[in-house]
Design an enzyme around this catalytic site. Structure first.
Site, PDB file in Angstrom:
ATOM      1  N   ARG A 275     -51.512  -4.636  11.631  1.00 12.07           N
ATOM      2  CA  ARG A 275     -50.260  -3.988  11.215  1.00 12.07           C
ATOM      3  C   ARG A 275     -50.537  -2.583  10.669  1.00 12.07           C
ATOM      4  NH1 ARG A 275     -47.075  -7.360   7.383  1.00 12.07           N
ATOM      5  NH2 ARG A 275     -45.495  -5.862   7.991  1.00 12.07           N
TER       6      ARG A 275
ATOM      7  N   ASN B  67     -40.647  -2.637   2.078  1.00 16.02           N
ATOM      8  CA  ASN B  67     -41.508  -2.418   3.245  1.00 16.02           C
ATOM      9  C   ASN B  67     -42.903  -1.989   2.837  1.00 16.02           C
ATOM     10  OD1 ASN B  67     -39.233  -3.005   4.651  1.00 16.02           O
ATOM     11  ND2 ASN B  67     -38.755  -0.887   5.204  1.00 16.02           N
TER      12      ASN B  67
ATOM     13  N   HIS C 280     -43.384  -4.434  -2.708  1.00 15.65           N
ATOM     14  CA  HIS C 280     -44.229  -5.450  -2.068  1.00 15.65           C
ATOM     15  C   HIS C 280     -45.586  -4.910  -1.641  1.00 15.65           C
ATOM     16  CE1 HIS C 280     -40.513  -8.159  -0.976  1.00 15.65           C
ATOM     17  NE2 HIS C 280     -40.858  -8.236  -2.249  1.00 15.65           N
TER      18      HIS C 280
HETATM   19  P1  OAD Z   1     -35.925  -9.473   7.296  1.00 13.71           P
HETATM   20  O1  OAD Z   1     -36.629  -9.522   8.606  1.00 13.71           O
HETATM   21  O2  OAD Z   1     -35.720 -10.737   6.550  1.00 13.71           O
HETATM   22  O3  OAD Z   1     -34.484  -8.825   7.491  1.00 13.71           O
HETATM   23  C1  OAD Z   1     -34.300  -7.634   8.199  1.00 13.71           C
HETATM   24  C2  OAD Z   1     -32.805  -7.298   8.195  1.00 13.71           C
HETATM   25  O4  OAD Z   1     -32.657  -6.050   8.859  1.00 13.71           O
HETATM   26  C3  OAD Z   1     -31.929  -8.313   8.928  1.00 13.71           C
HETATM   27  O5  OAD Z   1     -30.810  -8.632   8.105  1.00 13.71           O
HETATM   28  C4  OAD Z   1     -31.478  -7.569  10.187  1.00 13.71           C
HETATM   29  O6  OAD Z   1     -30.146  -7.892  10.576  1.00 13.71           O
HETATM   30  C5  OAD Z   1     -31.547  -6.129   9.721  1.00 13.71           C
HETATM   31  N1  OAD Z   1     -31.785  -5.148  10.804  1.00 13.71           N
HETATM   32  C6  OAD Z   1     -32.513  -5.287  11.930  1.00 13.71           C
HETATM   33  N2  OAD Z   1     -32.490  -4.162  12.665  1.00 13.71           N
HETATM   34  C7  OAD Z   1     -31.719  -3.273  11.979  1.00 13.71           C
HETATM   35  C8  OAD Z   1     -31.289  -1.933  12.216  1.00 13.71           C
HETATM   36  N3  OAD Z   1     -31.664  -1.262  13.297  1.00 13.71           N
HETATM   37  N4  OAD Z   1     -30.486  -1.341  11.291  1.00 13.71           N
HETATM   38  C9  OAD Z   1     -30.098  -2.018  10.173  1.00 13.71           C
HETATM   39  N5  OAD Z   1     -30.475  -3.278   9.907  1.00 13.71           N
HETATM   40  C10 OAD Z   1     -31.267  -3.901  10.778  1.00 13.71           C
HETATM   41  O7  OAD Z   1     -36.697  -8.382   6.410  1.00 13.71           O
HETATM   42  P2  OAD Z   1     -36.635  -8.119   4.827  1.00 13.71           P
HETATM   43  O8  OAD Z   1     -35.275  -8.419   4.298  1.00 13.71           O
HETATM   44  O9  OAD Z   1     -37.187  -6.769   4.605  1.00 13.71           O
HETATM   45  O10 OAD Z   1     -42.206  -9.705   2.151  1.00 13.71           O
HETATM   46  O11 OAD Z   1     -37.649  -9.192   4.304  1.00 13.71           O
HETATM   47  C11 OAD Z   1     -37.953  -9.236   2.933  1.00 13.71           C
HETATM   48  C12 OAD Z   1     -39.391  -9.616   2.700  1.00 13.71           C
HETATM   49  O12 OAD Z   1     -39.694 -10.818   3.411  1.00 13.71           O
HETATM   50  C13 OAD Z   1     -40.401  -8.629   3.247  1.00 13.71           C
HETATM   51  O13 OAD Z   1     -40.645  -7.553   2.372  1.00 13.71           O
HETATM   52  C14 OAD Z   1     -41.622  -9.461   3.437  1.00 13.71           C
HETATM   53  C15 OAD Z   1     -40.990 -10.705   4.034  1.00 13.71           C
HETATM   54  O14 OAD Z   1     -41.643 -11.880   3.872  1.00 13.71           O
HETATM   55  C16 OAD Z   1     -43.561  -9.697   2.033  1.00 13.71           C
HETATM   56  O15 OAD Z   1     -44.328  -9.568   2.964  1.00 13.71           O
HETATM   57  C17 OAD Z   1     -44.010  -9.871   0.625  1.00 13.71           C
END
Ligand code: OAD
Length: 231
Positions: free
Chosen positions: A58, A91, A108
């Site tokens: 990554r 991120n 994170h």
């Molecule tokens: P997720 O993968 O859970 O969620 C990503 C969100 O972005 C989803 O709700 C999608 O609908 C949205 N999305 C996708 N493409 C998009 C776009 N082009 N524009 C706007 N929105 C879009 O990711 P996170 O919420 O960041 O933690 O996940 C939270 C944490 O879970 C991460 O930081 C990571 C993971 O486990 C660790 O690694 C500690």
């Protein structure tokens, strides 16, 4: 209410249009990997080579992606907003800083940083960690990715909490709201009296918690929102 103090939370969705995979949903990172195999302290203790390789890949992939219009718009807001502003990102990529954001905290951790389990140093890191390179401070072969794994405490919680307590506006961009404590920031901000806005590709589990929501790609919606705010 005049808006002066802004807190913005970003998640993987803000980097999706740059080509960085999100975590949940089809093609998400957690589709191809089990969280408990790569993103916990127990996984690292059990199979350090697998975990180091996962994060090495990554880290290397960051060299093949660029900030998108959403990162650039948030950097513009950072440069031009006269009040307090804090960008809190979940991120671990470096796209916000490459776009120019400076009032930024990585709650994170960061792919481009290592963490020495021997002396606690957190040196900037570009290359691989598999192969056990020595810590630049104490020389121990004890470096791990500086990533907050499940079961570990996110970084900068005091500074983030103080910013949310003082916020007039809280905006969540590109996050599914599945992981705490970040998923609880919207409730916290509302209790502190802030207006709350969600910008996400689609409605999330947390959408009803926000005063308003805009759904669509961050690369389109974030520049439009920043332009409105800056008038
Ligand atoms: P997720 O993968 O859970 O969620 C990503 C969100 O972005 C989803 O709700 C999608 O609908 C949205 N999305 C996708 N493409 C998009 C776009 N082009 N524009 C706007 N929105 C879009 O990711 P996170 O919420 O960041 O933690 O996940 C939270 C944490 O879970 C991460 O930081 C990571 C993971 O486990 C660790 O690694 C500690």
């Amino acid at each position: 209410m005049a808006i002066r103090n802004i807190v913005i939370l970003t998640g993987a969705g803000v980097s999706a249009e740059s080509g960085v995979p999100t975590f949940r949903g089809p093609d998400g990172l957690w589709e191809g990997h089990r969280v408990q195999d790569v993103a916990t302290p127990e996984a690292f203790a059990r199979n350090p080579v697998l975990v180091q390789r996962f994060y090495d890949e990554r880290r290397a992939a960051l060299g093949r992606v660029e900030p998108n219009a959403a990162h650039r718009a948030l950097a513009r807001l950072d440069a031009e907003w006269p009040g307090a502003l804090l960008l809190v990102t979940q991120n671990v990529d470096d796209l916000h800083e490459r776009a120019g954001s400076t009032r930024l905290l990585h709650m994170h951790g960061e792919l481009k940083r290592a963490l020495c389990t021997g002396c606690g140093a957190a040196p900037a890191w570009e290359g691989d960690l598999s192969g056990n390179p020595p810590c630049p401070r104490c020389a121990a072969a004890a470096l791990r990715p500086d990533i907050v794994w499940f079961g570990e405490m996110p970084y900068h919680m005091d500074a983030i909490g103080a910013a949310i307590d003082a916020a007039d506006l809280f905006v969540s961009i590109g996050t599914s709201g599945a992981v705490y404590p970040a998923a609880g920031f919207v409730d916290w901000a509302r209790s502190a009296g802030a207006l709350t806005l969600e910008i996400n590709l689609e409605p999330s589990a947390g959408t009803p918690l926000f005063d308003s929501a805009r759904h669509g790609p961050a690369g389109v919606l974030v520049p439009a929102w920043v332009a409105e705010l800056l008038g």
